[in-house]
Write a protein that holds these residues in place. Structure first.
Motif, PDB file in Angstrom:
ATOM      1  N   GLU A  22       0.828  -1.205   0.000  1.00 13.93           N
ATOM      2  CA  GLU A  22       0.000   0.000   0.000  1.00 13.93           C
ATOM      3  C   GLU A  22       0.870   1.266   0.000  1.00 13.93           C
ATOM      4  O   GLU A  22       0.506   2.281  -0.582  1.00 13.93           O
ATOM      5  N   ALA A  23       2.049   1.161   0.610  1.00 12.73           N
ATOM      6  CA  ALA A  23       2.967   2.296   0.661  1.00 12.73           C
ATOM      7  C   ALA A  23       3.773   2.447  -0.632  1.00 12.73           C
ATOM      8  O   ALA A  23       4.564   3.373  -0.767  1.00 12.73           O
ATOM      9  N   GLY A  24       3.602   1.505  -1.580  1.00 11.07           N
ATOM     10  CA  GLY A  24       4.253   1.652  -2.870  1.00 11.07           C
ATOM     11  C   GLY A  24       5.298   0.603  -3.209  1.00 11.07           C
ATOM     12  O   GLY A  24       5.842   0.612  -4.306  1.00 11.07           O
ATOM     13  N   GLU A  25       5.613  -0.306  -2.302  1.00 13.45           N
ATOM     14  CA  GLU A  25       6.601  -1.337  -2.583  1.00 13.45           C
ATOM     15  C   GLU A  25       5.996  -2.451  -3.430  1.00 13.45           C
ATOM     16  O   GLU A  25       4.780  -2.650  -3.428  1.00 13.45           O
ATOM     17  N   THR A  26       6.840  -3.165  -4.158  1.00  9.61           N
ATOM     18  CA  THR A  26       6.385  -4.304  -4.950  1.00  9.61           C
ATOM     19  C   THR A  26       7.137  -5.557  -4.511  1.00  9.61           C
ATOM     20  O   THR A  26       8.274  -5.485  -4.064  1.00  9.61           O
ATOM     21  N   PHE A  27       6.465  -6.692  -4.661  1.00  5.18           N
ATOM     22  CA  PHE A  27       7.035  -7.972  -4.242  1.00  5.18           C
ATOM     23  C   PHE A  27       6.804  -9.014  -5.327  1.00  5.18           C
ATOM     24  O   PHE A  27       5.762  -9.019  -5.983  1.00  5.18           O
ATOM     25  N   THR A  28       7.770  -9.907  -5.476  1.00  3.65           N
ATOM     26  CA  THR A  28       7.598 -11.103  -6.293  1.00  3.65           C
ATOM     27  C   THR A  28       7.502 -12.263  -5.332  1.00  3.65           C
ATOM     28  O   THR A  28       8.406 -12.478  -4.517  1.00  3.65           O
ATOM     29  N   VAL A  29       6.405 -13.001  -5.413  1.00  2.00           N
ATOM     30  CA  VAL A  29       6.179 -14.144  -4.521  1.00  2.00           C
ATOM     31  C   VAL A  29       6.677 -15.401  -5.226  1.00  2.00           C
ATOM     32  O   VAL A  29       6.381 -15.631  -6.395  1.00  2.00           O
ATOM     33  N   THR A  30       7.447 -16.213  -4.489  1.00  4.95           N
ATOM     34  CA  THR A  30       7.981 -17.445  -5.060  1.00  4.95           C
ATOM     35  C   THR A  30       7.422 -18.664  -4.346  1.00  4.95           C
ATOM     36  O   THR A  30       7.023 -18.594  -3.186  1.00  4.95           O
ATOM     37  N   ARG A  31       7.387 -19.764  -5.078  1.00  6.96           N
ATOM     38  CA  ARG A  31       7.039 -21.062  -4.500  1.00  6.96           C
ATOM     39  C   ARG A  31       8.132 -22.018  -4.949  1.00  6.96           C
ATOM     40  O   ARG A  31       8.381 -22.165  -6.139  1.00  6.96           O
ATOM     41  N   ASN A  32       8.788 -22.627  -3.985  1.00  3.09           N
ATOM     42  CA  ASN A  32       9.917 -23.514  -4.281  1.00  3.09           C
ATOM     43  C   ASN A  32      10.976 -22.803  -5.117  1.00  3.09           C
ATOM     44  O   ASN A  32      11.566 -23.372  -6.018  1.00  3.09           O
ATOM     45  N   GLY A  33      11.180 -21.522  -4.834  1.00  5.30           N
ATOM     46  CA  GLY A  33      12.205 -20.746  -5.511  1.00  5.30           C
ATOM     47  C   GLY A  33      11.829 -20.211  -6.881  1.00  5.30           C
ATOM     48  O   GLY A  33      12.601 -19.506  -7.504  1.00  5.30           O
ATOM     49  N   LYS A  34      10.627 -20.524  -7.357  1.00  6.70           N
ATOM     50  CA  LYS A  34      10.197 -20.065  -8.683  1.00  6.70           C
ATOM     51  C   LYS A  34       9.147 -18.961  -8.528  1.00  6.70           C
ATOM     52  O   LYS A  34       8.200 -19.115  -7.769  1.00  6.70           O
ATOM     53  N   PRO A  35       9.295 -17.856  -9.255  1.00 11.45           N
ATOM     54  CA  PRO A  35       8.314 -16.775  -9.170  1.00 11.45           C
ATOM     55  C   PRO A  35       6.936 -17.245  -9.636  1.00 11.45           C
ATOM     56  O   PRO A  35       6.815 -17.912 -10.660  1.00 11.45           O
ATOM     57  N   VAL A  36       5.911 -16.913  -8.846  1.00 12.77           N
ATOM     58  CA  VAL A  36       4.540 -17.295  -9.208  1.00 12.77           C
ATOM     59  C   VAL A  36       3.580 -16.104  -9.250  1.00 12.77           C
ATOM     60  O   VAL A  36       2.518 -16.207  -9.853  1.00 12.77           O
ATOM     61  N   ALA A  37       3.926 -14.992  -8.611  1.00 16.42           N
ATOM     62  CA  ALA A  37       3.016 -13.847  -8.595  1.00 16.42           C
ATOM     63  C   ALA A  37       3.770 -12.572  -8.268  1.00 16.42           C
ATOM     64  O   ALA A  37       4.844 -12.612  -7.659  1.00 16.42           O
ATOM     65  N   ASP A  38       3.182 -11.464  -8.662  1.00 19.10           N
ATOM     66  CA  ASP A  38       3.710 -10.150  -8.321  1.00 19.10           C
ATOM     67  C   ASP A  38       2.664  -9.416  -7.497  1.00 19.10           C
ATOM     68  O   ASP A  38       1.489  -9.407  -7.860  1.00 19.10           O
ATOM     69  N   LEU A  39       3.099  -8.823  -6.414  1.00 14.63           N
ATOM     70  CA  LEU A  39       2.232  -7.960  -5.608  1.00 14.63           C
ATOM     71  C   LEU A  39       2.650  -6.528  -5.904  1.00 14.63           C
ATOM     72  O   LEU A  39       3.780  -6.145  -5.663  1.00 14.63           O
ATOM     73  N   VAL A  40       1.724  -5.771  -6.464  1.00  8.02           N
ATOM     74  CA  VAL A  40       2.014  -4.388  -6.827  1.00  8.02           C
ATOM     75  C   VAL A  40       0.903  -3.499  -6.282  1.00  8.02           C
ATOM     76  O   VAL A  40      -0.228  -3.945  -6.103  1.00  8.02           O
ATOM     77  N   PRO A  41       1.196  -2.230  -6.021  1.00  6.26           N
ATOM     78  CA  PRO A  41       0.146  -1.331  -5.553  1.00  6.26           C
ATOM     79  C   PRO A  41      -0.961  -1.209  -6.599  1.00  6.26           C
ATOM     80  O   PRO A  41      -0.698  -1.185  -7.802  1.00  6.26           O
ATOM     81  N   HIS A  42      -2.190  -1.151  -6.137  1.00  7.55           N
ATOM     82  CA  HIS A  42      -3.337  -0.996  -7.036  1.00  7.55           C
ATOM     83  C   HIS A  42      -3.325   0.402  -7.635  1.00  7.55           C
ATOM     84  O   HIS A  42      -3.031   1.383  -6.956  1.00  7.55           O
ATOM     85  N   ARG A  43      -3.634   0.472  -8.909  1.00 10.61           N
ATOM     86  CA  ARG A  43      -3.696   1.764  -9.577  1.00 10.61           C
ATOM     87  C   ARG A  43      -5.055   1.893 -10.230  1.00 10.61           C
ATOM     88  O   ARG A  43      -5.357   1.223 -11.206  1.00 10.61           O
ATOM     89  N   SER A  44      -5.882   2.713  -9.685  1.00 14.46           N
ATOM     90  CA  SER A  44      -7.227   2.910 -10.211  1.00 14.46           C
ATOM     91  C   SER A  44      -7.164   3.763 -11.469  1.00 14.46           C
ATOM     92  O   SER A  44      -6.633   4.865 -11.465  1.00 14.46           O
ATOM     93  N   GLU A  45      -7.717   3.236 -12.556  1.00 13.21           N
ATOM     94  CA  GLU A  45      -7.725   3.977 -13.813  1.00 13.21           C
ATOM     95  C   GLU A  45      -8.610   5.224 -13.716  1.00 13.21           C
ATOM     96  O   GLU A  45      -8.429   6.169 -14.456  1.00 13.21           O
ATOM     97  N   LEU A  46      -9.582   5.208 -12.794  1.00  8.61           N
ATOM     98  CA  LEU A  46     -10.448   6.374 -12.648  1.00  8.61           C
ATOM     99  C   LEU A  46      -9.715   7.519 -11.973  1.00  8.61           C
ATOM    100  O   LEU A  46      -9.947   8.673 -12.285  1.00  8.61           O
ATOM    101  N   VAL A  47      -8.826   7.185 -11.057  1.00  9.95           N
ATOM    102  CA  VAL A  47      -8.102   8.210 -10.323  1.00  9.95           C
ATOM    103  C   VAL A  47      -6.865   8.650 -11.097  1.00  9.95           C
ATOM    104  O   VAL A  47      -6.585   9.829 -11.223  1.00  9.95           O
ATOM    105  N   GLU A  48      -6.128   7.683 -11.645  1.00  2.98           N
ATOM    106  CA  GLU A  48      -4.894   7.979 -12.363  1.00  2.98           C
ATOM    107  C   GLU A  48      -4.967   7.370 -13.762  1.00  2.98           C
ATOM    108  O   GLU A  48      -4.486   6.262 -13.973  1.00  2.98           O
TER     109      GLU A  48
END
Length: 102
Positions: A22-48
């Motif tokens: 929420e503060a703006g950081e991003t994360f790559t989530v791994t399972r067994n050392g392999k990337p499976v997802a990215d956590l990124v801040p939400h960006r509303s197209e209506l606002v920005e």
């Protein structure tokens, strides 16, 4: 900067990680050392709304592209046709009779 975290760390520290996202950081989530997802801040197209590139910017991007080797393109297409069959972009696929009904 993107941080890499394991699935277990996400599960155990989800509240803290969500605060950081929420503060703006991003994360790559791994399972067994392999990337499976990215956590990124939400960006509303209506606002920005995403900025649209200008025609000049698009033209400049195309100018920076390298030349096309047409002979290589034809060779690649012939190889693909050998594997996937010939295709005609002007052919109407719906005009052909279904081969299964014969």
């Amino acid at each position: 900067m993107t941080h890499t975290i394991g699935q277990r760390e996400l599960r155990n520290e989800n509240a803290e990680i969500m605060r950081r996202v929420e503060a703006g950081e991003t994360f790559t989530v791994t399972r067994n050392g392999k990337p499976v997802a990215d956590l990124v801040p939400h960006r509303s197209e209506l606002v920005e709304p995403a900025p649209r590139p200008t025609l000049g910017a698009i033209q400049e991007a195309f100018r920076r592209l390298g030349p096309i080797d047409t002979e290589q393109w034809y060779r690649d297409r012939a190889e693909a046709d050998a594997v996937f069959g010939d295709d005609d972009p002007l052919e109407d696929p719906w005009s052909r009779q279904d081969q299964r009904t014969r």
